[in-house]
Design a protein around this motif. Structure first.
Motif, PDB file in Angstrom:
ATOM      1  N   THR A 258       0.855  -1.189   0.000  1.00 52.83           N
ATOM      2  CA  THR A 258       0.000   0.000   0.000  1.00 52.83           C
ATOM      3  C   THR A 258       0.885   1.231   0.000  1.00 52.83           C
ATOM      4  OG1 THR A 258      -1.780  -1.144   1.173  1.00 52.83           O
ATOM      5  CG2 THR A 258      -1.798   1.262   1.235  1.00 52.83           C
ATOM      6  N   TYR A 259       0.682   2.120  -0.965  1.00 54.61           N
ATOM      7  CA  TYR A 259       1.501   3.318  -1.145  1.00 54.61           C
ATOM      8  C   TYR A 259       0.614   4.557  -1.042  1.00 54.61           C
ATOM      9  CZ  TYR A 259       4.784  -0.086  -3.072  1.00 54.61           C
ATOM     10  OH  TYR A 259       5.614  -1.161  -3.247  1.00 54.61           O
ATOM     11  N   THR A 260       1.157   5.603  -0.426  1.00 54.98           N
ATOM     12  CA  THR A 260       0.458   6.885  -0.351  1.00 54.98           C
ATOM     13  C   THR A 260       0.856   7.721  -1.560  1.00 54.98           C
ATOM     14  OG1 THR A 260       0.394   6.827   2.066  1.00 54.98           O
ATOM     15  CG2 THR A 260       0.059   8.964   0.998  1.00 54.98           C
ATOM     16  N   ASP A 278      -4.344   6.430  -0.550  1.00 58.64           N
ATOM     17  CA  ASP A 278      -3.614   5.168  -0.452  1.00 58.64           C
ATOM     18  C   ASP A 278      -4.001   4.267  -1.623  1.00 58.64           C
ATOM     19  OD1 ASP A 278      -2.320   5.904   1.838  1.00 58.64           O
ATOM     20  OD2 ASP A 278      -3.752   4.961   3.186  1.00 58.64           O
ATOM     21  N   VAL A 279      -2.994   3.723  -2.299  1.00 55.77           N
ATOM     22  CA  VAL A 279      -3.190   2.825  -3.433  1.00 55.77           C
ATOM     23  C   VAL A 279      -2.449   1.526  -3.129  1.00 55.77           C
ATOM     24  CG1 VAL A 279      -2.794   2.453  -5.893  1.00 55.77           C
ATOM     25  CG2 VAL A 279      -3.459   4.718  -5.056  1.00 55.77           C
ATOM     26  N   THR A 280      -3.132   0.391  -3.266  1.00 51.57           N
ATOM     27  CA  THR A 280      -2.525  -0.915  -2.986  1.00 51.57           C
ATOM     28  C   THR A 280      -2.243  -1.650  -4.297  1.00 51.57           C
ATOM     29  OG1 THR A 280      -3.690  -1.066  -0.877  1.00 51.57           O
ATOM     30  CG2 THR A 280      -2.804  -3.105  -1.784  1.00 51.57           C
ATOM     31  N   TYR A 282      -0.484  -5.189  -6.102  1.00 46.17           N
ATOM     32  CA  TYR A 282      -0.380  -6.599  -5.736  1.00 46.17           C
ATOM     33  C   TYR A 282       0.700  -7.286  -6.573  1.00 46.17           C
ATOM     34  CZ  TYR A 282      -5.009  -5.140  -4.259  1.00 46.17           C
ATOM     35  OH  TYR A 282      -6.044  -4.457  -3.717  1.00 46.17           O
ATOM     36  N   SER A 319      -4.323  -6.829   1.070  1.00 43.66           N
ATOM     37  CA  SER A 319      -5.146  -5.799   0.410  1.00 43.66           C
ATOM     38  C   SER A 319      -6.170  -5.279   1.405  1.00 43.66           C
ATOM     39  CB  SER A 319      -5.839  -6.371  -0.833  1.00 43.66           C
ATOM     40  OG  SER A 319      -6.797  -7.343  -0.457  1.00 43.66           O
ATOM     41  N   PRO A 320      -6.652  -4.064   1.192  1.00 40.33           N
ATOM     42  CA  PRO A 320      -7.612  -3.486   2.130  1.00 40.33           C
ATOM     43  C   PRO A 320      -9.004  -4.114   1.994  1.00 40.33           C
ATOM     44  CG  PRO A 320      -7.234  -1.987   0.307  1.00 40.33           C
ATOM     45  CD  PRO A 320      -6.251  -3.125   0.144  1.00 40.33           C
ATOM     46  N   THR A 322     -12.746  -3.843   1.203  1.00 42.12           N
ATOM     47  CA  THR A 322     -13.514  -2.955   0.317  1.00 42.12           C
ATOM     48  C   THR A 322     -15.023  -3.113   0.435  1.00 42.12           C
ATOM     49  OG1 THR A 322     -13.345  -4.593  -1.461  1.00 42.12           O
ATOM     50  CG2 THR A 322     -11.657  -2.869  -1.379  1.00 42.12           C
ATOM     51  N   SER A 357     -12.193  -8.366   0.589  1.00 42.45           N
ATOM     52  CA  SER A 357     -10.963  -7.618   0.360  1.00 42.45           C
ATOM     53  C   SER A 357     -10.925  -7.112  -1.074  1.00 42.45           C
ATOM     54  CB  SER A 357      -9.745  -8.499   0.637  1.00 42.45           C
ATOM     55  OG  SER A 357      -9.640  -9.504  -0.370  1.00 42.45           O
ATOM     56  N   GLU A 358      -9.966  -6.222  -1.335  1.00 41.81           N
ATOM     57  CA  GLU A 358      -9.826  -5.677  -2.683  1.00 41.81           C
ATOM     58  C   GLU A 358      -9.447  -6.764  -3.683  1.00 41.81           C
ATOM     59  OE1 GLU A 358      -8.403  -1.356  -4.001  1.00 41.81           O
ATOM     60  OE2 GLU A 358      -6.728  -2.669  -3.464  1.00 41.81           O
TER      61      GLU A 358
END
Length: 452
Positions: A258-260, A278-280, A282, A319-320, A322, A357-358
């Motif tokens: 996960t990146y900001t 925030d973008v995840t 994979y 992953s987050p 969702t 999850s995403e």
């Protein structure tokens, strides 16, 4: 051929016209010249009413009194050039040569028409010049009433062509009401007038973006909006020490995680704005994990309530979360992370929560939740006793006797129908003493709120 003796008679003919036009008659007892008129604005319809008892009328000669050519028609129609009073002469001649004439003053006037309100406007910044272009036939505009569509005071004018300065840019509904002078007729017109001050509005950017993830590849789309002008510069920080100056770039991450991501934009007037999300990403080589899920509620016996607040506790390593799917024992559902649900009755209910999850992996949990009904206080009653005015309780009007229990003007029967009457007479009794019949006491219970 017979000779006709002509007799000159001066004076006004009576009973022939509804107006007061003067006339002068030259006729004989057997031949009379006469006519009537019907007016429409400046147009006059002349109708001969001449009569001859001896010889038929052979010719007609009309002089309209305005130096125009004569007319030989029996019933001519003539339109005058201007409003005025004209001396009209009609001469009739019979076949045997007899003649008679009449002169009458005929007044014509223009009929005032209906006015048409209209205007044009010329904006110059916040100042607008209004030019009246209203029109009316056979009349003039006597009064103007302008409403410029902004706040009072100073938002009206009685001038024909005023100017008005607005305090701010915008769209304003301007209305002009006019009244004609002779006809006293009114007309109205409205236009929406747009004014803009000469000061350039700020760009006021609102930075925003969306992203689409495909494994480690992410496509970013700029969604920045502006109030004015445009965006001149973009700067993306992908959260992994890399960047881009494109409006909508694509980026490939080296490892999943996960990146900001931050977007900085600059407007054409130099103003800036930022937004971070925030973008995840994979890594397809890493096996996705299953999310963990649990939940709590505030349903407690110490604080009984049919309305219960639920709080989800869910997480995932790769992953987050969702999606949330709640099932309140088939009584209702919710997709909120922390919903609130109101039950109809107290009881033990099975509550289920499924999270996604995403990476589209789901996990669920179900557990029983005891819901407690709130304590409802019983209504309080006030006893009202009234001594009857009658010694025979069966012949007295009990409702009227108990009317003093209520302070409002609403009749007792109406209070009973409205649900404010809690009970009819609870106790009615007669106290008997030797040889004496005492008037009974009437007792009623009423709600405490029924007697304000």
């Amino acid at each position: 051929m017979k000779k006709l003796l002509l007799v000159m008679t001066l004076g006004a003919l009576s009973g022939c016209f509804g107006d007061s036009d003067d006339s002068e008659e030259l006729s004989s007892p057997l031949l009379t010249a006469d006519f009537s008129t019907e007016k429409d604005d400046l147009k006059v319809i002349f109708t001969s009413t001449s009569t001859s008892a001896d010889s038929p009328i052979d010719s007609y000669l009309w002089d309209f009194g305005d130096d125009s050519a004569a007319s030989f028609a029996i019933n001519p129609v003539y339109t005058y050039a201007t409003a005025d009073t004209y001396s009209v002469l009609l001469t009739v001649t019979t076949e045997d040569g007899g003649s008679a004439s009449i002169t009458r003053d005929v007044s014509v006037a223009k009929i005032p028409g209906n006015p048409t309100a209209d205007f044009i406007y010329t904006p110059d910044g916040l100042t607008v010049t209004f030019t009246d272009s209203s029109a009316v036939t056979n009349d003039t505009i006597a009064n103007y009433s302008w409403h410029f569509g902004d706040v009072a005071p100073g938002n009206t004018s009685a001038l024909a062509s005023p100017s008005h300065t607005y305090s701010a840019s915008g769209d304003y509904d301007v209305t002009l009401d006019i009244t004609s002078e002779l006809g006293n007729k009114t007309a109205t017109v409205s236009y929406q007038v747009t004014v803009t001050d000469n000061v350039i509005d700020p760009v006021n950017p609102q930075a925003d973006f969306s992203s689409v993830v495909t494994d480690l590849d992410v496509t970013f789309t700029d969604l920045t909006s502006v109030d004015n002008g445009n965006i001149t510069d973009y700067l993306w920080d992908f959260g992994d020490n890399t960047s881009s100056a494109l409006a909508s770039p694509s980026h490939t991450y080296v490892t999943g995680g996960t990146y900001t991501v931050r977007l900085d934009v600059t407007g054409s007037d130099g103003t800036t704005a930022s937004n971070s999300k925030d973008v995840t990403a994979y890594d397809p080589a890493v096996e996705p994990t299953m999310p963990t899920v649990s939940f709590t509620s505030d349903a407690l016996a110490e604080l009984p309530s049919l309305t219960v607040n639920f709080t989800a506790d869910a997480a995932n390593e790769t992953s987050p979360i969702t999606g949330y799917a709640w099932d309140f024992d088939s009584l209702g559902a919710s997709s909120d992370a922390n919903p609130t649900f109101t039950f109809i009755d107290a009881g033990i209910y099975t509550i289920s929560l499924t999270v996604t999850s995403e990476e589209d992996i789901t996990n669920s949990i179900s557990q029983s939740v005891a819901v407690f009904a709130p304590v409802v206080a019983l209504p309080e009653y006030i006893t009202c006793q009234v001594t009857s005015t009658s010694t025979t309780v069966f012949t007295s009007n009990k409702n009227e006797e108990l009317a003093s229990c209520f302070t409002s003007d609403t009749p007792i029967l109406d209070k009973k129908q409205a649900g404010n009457w809690c009970a009819e007479q609870v106790a009615i009794y007669v106290t008997d003493m030797p040889l004496i019949r005492v008037r009974p006491t009437l007792t009623a219970n009423v709600l405490e709120t029924a007697c304000p």
